[in-house]
Design an enzyme around this catalytic site. Structure first.
Site, short mmCIF file in Angstrom:
data_model
loop_
_atom_site.label_atom_id
_atom_site.label_comp_id
_atom_site.label_asym_id
_atom_site.label_seq_id
_atom_site.Cartn_x
_atom_site.Cartn_y
_atom_site.Cartn_z
N LYS A 13 13.11 26.74 37.92
CA LYS A 13 13.59 27.84 38.47
C LYS A 13 12.83 27.89 40.04
O LYS A 13 13.19 28.26 40.85
CB LYS A 13 13.13 29.29 37.96
CG LYS A 13 14.29 29.49 36.68
CD LYS A 13 14.11 30.83 36.11
CE LYS A 13 12.68 31.28 35.52
NZ LYS A 13 12.29 30.26 34.47
N ARG A 88 14.51 39.82 32.31
CA ARG A 88 14.10 38.85 31.24
C ARG A 88 14.91 39.17 29.92
O ARG A 88 14.70 38.51 28.95
CB ARG A 88 12.52 39.20 31.04
CG ARG A 88 11.92 37.97 31.02
CD ARG A 88 10.26 38.24 31.05
NE ARG A 88 9.59 37.98 32.03
CZ ARG A 88 9.45 36.89 32.63
NH1 ARG A 88 9.46 35.85 31.94
NH2 ARG A 88 8.82 36.67 33.75
N ARG A 127 1.83 18.25 33.27
CA ARG A 127 1.34 18.90 34.20
C ARG A 127 -0.32 19.17 34.39
O ARG A 127 -0.90 19.25 33.34
CB ARG A 127 1.72 20.18 34.47
CG ARG A 127 1.88 20.61 35.79
CD ARG A 127 2.39 22.21 35.92
NE ARG A 127 4.13 22.16 36.07
CZ ARG A 127 4.67 23.24 36.20
NH1 ARG A 127 4.23 24.43 36.19
NH2 ARG A 127 5.86 23.27 36.16
N ARG A 173 6.30 29.48 24.15
CA ARG A 173 6.84 30.07 25.49
C ARG A 173 8.24 29.80 25.23
O ARG A 173 9.06 30.81 25.72
CB ARG A 173 6.32 29.76 26.76
CG ARG A 173 4.76 30.08 27.20
CD ARG A 173 4.20 29.12 28.15
NE ARG A 173 4.77 29.27 29.38
CZ ARG A 173 4.48 28.28 30.50
NH1 ARG A 173 3.87 27.47 30.16
NH2 ARG A 173 5.20 28.68 31.85
#
Ligand SMILES: [Zn+2]
Length: 215
Positions: A13, A88, A127, A173
């Site tokens: 995003k 959300r 990451r 998540r």
């Protein structure tokens, strides 16, 4: 353009929002950014939000909507906006619909970044972030690695895997996203606003979004 970006954490995003703002000068709006800005500016709603944040609680939707209402009327939104990570939940989407009607704003498109779970897991678990708080450069051990000894190319500090980017944390998540946010896909599909984009290339997705906007 007036666009909502939907997608799981790691779907890209942020990158896509940035490319879209470069394209036509629309502004990227995220809940975190507008909350921080309102708190910093010390507006009445900002002060109210700060009280919740200082107490370690969630800022209620009613307050987020007030801040969003003010934000959408700022001059830089004239060229358009890209809502990144908002709404959300379904209640927020319903509130947003009322707010946009009130402000006579028509959305162009709701973009659903439909990226396979294993791609997201791979992107996020590879990451690494520079541990130096004033640097925070982001690396990827496959596509953009830090120095061979694991230190930051910019400042030489060690790079680390963030606590929220371990496999367990990411699965959590994604679970939260599937429970609370994924229902928005159905909500906007029913409104006739939704379009799915499943390319793994941000550039290709952005081209697709531009084409959809021209129709
Ligand atoms: Zn660094």
């Amino acid at each position: 353009m007036k666009v909502i970006l939907l997608g799981a954490p790691g779907a890209g995003k942020g990158t896509i929002a940035k490319l879209l703002t470069d394209y036509d000068g629309s502004v990227q709006i995220s809940t975190g950014d507008i909350l921080r800005a309102a708190v910093k500016a010390g507006t009445p709603v900002g002060k109210e939000a700060k009280a919740y944040m200082d107490a370690g609680g969630l800022v209620p939707d009613s307050l987020i909507m007030k801040i969003m209402e003010a934000r959408l009327q700022e001059p830089d939104c004239q060229k358009g906006f890209i809502l990144d990570g908002f709404p959300r939940t379904i209640p927020q989407a319903e509130d947003l619909k009322k707010l946009l009607t009130k402000l006579s704003i028509t959305l162009d498109l709701v973009v659903n970044l439909d990226i396979p779970r294993e791609v997201i897991l791979d992107r996020l678990t590879t990451r690494r972030t520079c541990s130096n708080a004033s640097c925070q450069e982001i690396y990827n051990i496959k596509s953009n690695p830090p120095k061979p000894d694991g230190t930051c190319k910019k400042c030489g500090s060690p790079t680390i895997q963030r606590d929220d980017e371990t496999e367990v944390a990411i699965l959590n998540r994604l679970e939260t996203y599937n429970q609370k946010t994924a229902p928005l896909i159905g909500f906007y599909r029913k409104e006739g606003m939704l379009k799915d984009f499943s390319s793994l290339s941000s550039q290709e997705t952005v081209e697709g979004i531009k084409k959809s906007l021209k129709k």
